[in-house]
Design an enzyme around this catalytic site. Structure first.
Site, short mmCIF file in Angstrom:
data_model
loop_
_atom_site.label_atom_id
_atom_site.label_comp_id
_atom_site.label_asym_id
_atom_site.label_seq_id
_atom_site.Cartn_x
_atom_site.Cartn_y
_atom_site.Cartn_z
CG HIS A 34 -0.17 -0.05 2.52
ND1 HIS A 34 0.47 1.04 3.06
CD2 HIS A 34 0.05 -1.07 3.37
CE1 HIS A 34 1.06 0.69 4.19
NE2 HIS A 34 0.82 -0.59 4.40
CG ASP A 344 5.37 -3.21 5.87
OD1 ASP A 344 4.44 -3.98 6.17
OD2 ASP A 344 5.69 -2.24 6.58
#
Length: 507
Positions: A34, A344
């Site tokens: 994101h 991540d």
């Protein structure tokens, strides 16, 4: 560590080397982190850092589906305002540092900056696969709607990043006016494997805690954290005055706030000591080890943390090659490119499990980082016939979402018997279908070489970055769980750290 600085588009020479005329690009699967967001928790208010950040203009423009009195569907355009505690617990509107009330973000929310960077990622994807390679059509209509498959974790910032990236890839002007709305596939939290899911996998939570505890033992009294304390320790809360891996806030929480503030405007900045280069480097080094070294040392960690996601990617490649794409319950049809909004932890876990990321030296993935899994076929190999496009992101014009609820289909499709079968258990003919297919990974547009594929016979001759599909599947098989939910309930209470280090395939 924070905002990604993308490289320039590939030159003609680079394109010729990466996409040689002897190979045909078949399918691309992209995992995308994101975009920029607010911190997931309000920290360091004692430094003057505002609790409420005014970087979410989307809050002025929400549109939700509503049911009208005549039983038709409509949309409600509304704007969000957040309420908080005022003096003496009286309710008060949350406001940004300059009194903003209509663009205030929630904790962990995708910001305007995050929307810009994920939109730009979609635009770069379009430039490569549409403009430079001609792999994707320039526009989408009913006939080409199966081209794209969209997937996201159920976390809102990942979903919105997927939407932004898709809009960059196919802006409204490139979609036919009568095109049906795109489908974005999500899962419930308890079924999600597109990120390391401690909440739904008890055994993985135990493993994560064990490696986090070991990291704390190794680093809490280190010179590196002593330096961090010297610079920012004065802003730690009284109840936890020393910066530690397991302090409150945790070191990873401190990193979260540093990264989020670095990515945004001057009204939401920490004192300059937080951005000291050595402070940032020390925190990144230690947090990366804490969160990802388990993938370098434990096959169980790899299996439960990211094996399901890598197994899905591999399954879709095998189904495409076998001509059975779309036969699985989550296949999405024989798409050409997929976008999967994730995190991540997804990206670093995937790369580490495949031996392409070193948790002891590599940097934490930036916002809007991505991994592209590209599947190639030798051009002299006959094309595999595709028998199904079930699950395309758009329903056909003849079938609306409402009518699909009452479909007369007799039974759901079954998964291809070879899609998840380990390569060593496949028949000779099944393994033979993988011949002349190759897989390459690109991380933030940088081609990677997987250690497992460097041995002769496991890659295209002359290019170690093009792993044979058989070798890639063998590597993925080594940490793909057979039954993720069942394995999440195994070995509970057993030690999380084992005396023997189990390296990723090829290391």
């Amino acid at each position: 560590m924070t905002t990604l600085q993308p490289r320039s588009p590939y030159s003609d020479a680079e394109l010729a080397a990466l996409y040689p005329p002897t190979l045909e690009l078949q399918r691309v699967q992209i995992l995308l982190r994101h975009g920029e967001r607010t911190p997931v928790n309000a920290r360091f208010k004692n430094t003057g850092l505002p609790v409420h950040w005014p970087y979410c203009e989307a809050a002025r423009n929400f549109r939700y589906v509503i049911l009208s009195a005549d039983r038709s569907w409509d949309t409600l355009h509304w704007k969000r305002r957040l309420e908080t505690f005022g003096p003496n617990d009286a309710p008060a509107l949350a406001a940004g540092p300059n009194g903003e009330v209509d663009s205030v973000c929630q904790p962990g929310e995708l910001t305007d900056r995050g929307r810009e960077t994920t939109l730009a990622l979609g635009q770069r994807t379009r430039n490569l696969y549409v403009d430079q390679l001609g792999f994707l059509p320039a526009s989408l209509d009913a006939a080409s709607s199966h081209t794209i498959y969209l997937r996201s974790t159920p976390i809102q910032r990942a979903l919105e990043s997927t939407q932004q990236a898709f809009t960059g890839l196919y802006p409204p002007a490139s979609r036919a006016p009568d095109l049906q709305p795109p489908s974005i596939v999500t899962r419930s939290f308890q079924d999600e494997t597109l990120y390391p899911n401690e909440g739904a996998c008890k055994r993985f939570a135990q493993l994560s805690a064990a490696f986090a505890e070991r990291t704390a033992e190794l680093w809490n009294d280190s010179p590196e954290l002593a330096y961090v304390n010297k610079k920012i320790g004065k802003w730690m809360p009284k109840e936890s005055p020393i910066v530690k891996v397991d302090s409150h806030p945790r070191l990873s929480g401190i990193m979260d706030t540093i990264n989020a503030t670095l990515a945004h405007g001057p009204a939401t900045k920490l004192p300059s000591e937080f951005y000291n280069k050595q402070v940032v480097a020390n925190i990144d080094r230690i947090c990366t080890e804490e969160w990802f070294v388990g993938y370098q040392e434990s096959n169980e960690y790899r299996k439960l943390g990211i094996g399901g996601a890598v197994g899905d990617i591999t399954q879709r490649m095998v189904e495409h090659v076998s001509g059975k794409a779309g036969s699985g319950s989550d296949a999405g049809g024989d798409f050409k490119l997929s976008l999967s909004g994730c995190h991540d932890t997804t990206l670093a876990a995937t790369l580490t499990a495949l031996g392409a990321f070193n948790a002891l030296s590599d940097k934490w993935p930036n916002y809007t980082s991505s991994i592209a899994f590209e599947l190639f076929r030798r051009k002299d190999r006959p094309a595999t016939p595709v028998t199904s496009s079930t699950g395309a992101i758009w329903p056909s014009k003849e079938q609306t979402w409402w009518s699909s609820l009452f479909s007369s289909s007799s039974s759901p499709p079954t998964t291809s018997p070879s899609a998840r079968t380990p390569i060593h258990d496949m028949s000779t003919s099944e393994r033979g279908r993988l011949d002349d297919y190759f897989v390459r990974l690109r991380y933030n547009d940088r081609p990677l070489t997987l250690p497992f594929c460097q041995q002769a016979g496991r890659h295209l001759e002359g290019d170690e970055g093009l792993c044979t599909l058989a070798a890639f599947k063998e590597a993925a098989d080594s940490f793909t769980p057979k039954n993720w939910k069942a394995e999440c309930s195994m070995n509970l209470g057993e030690p999380g750290l084992r005396p023997v280090v189990e390296r990723p395939p090829g290391l």
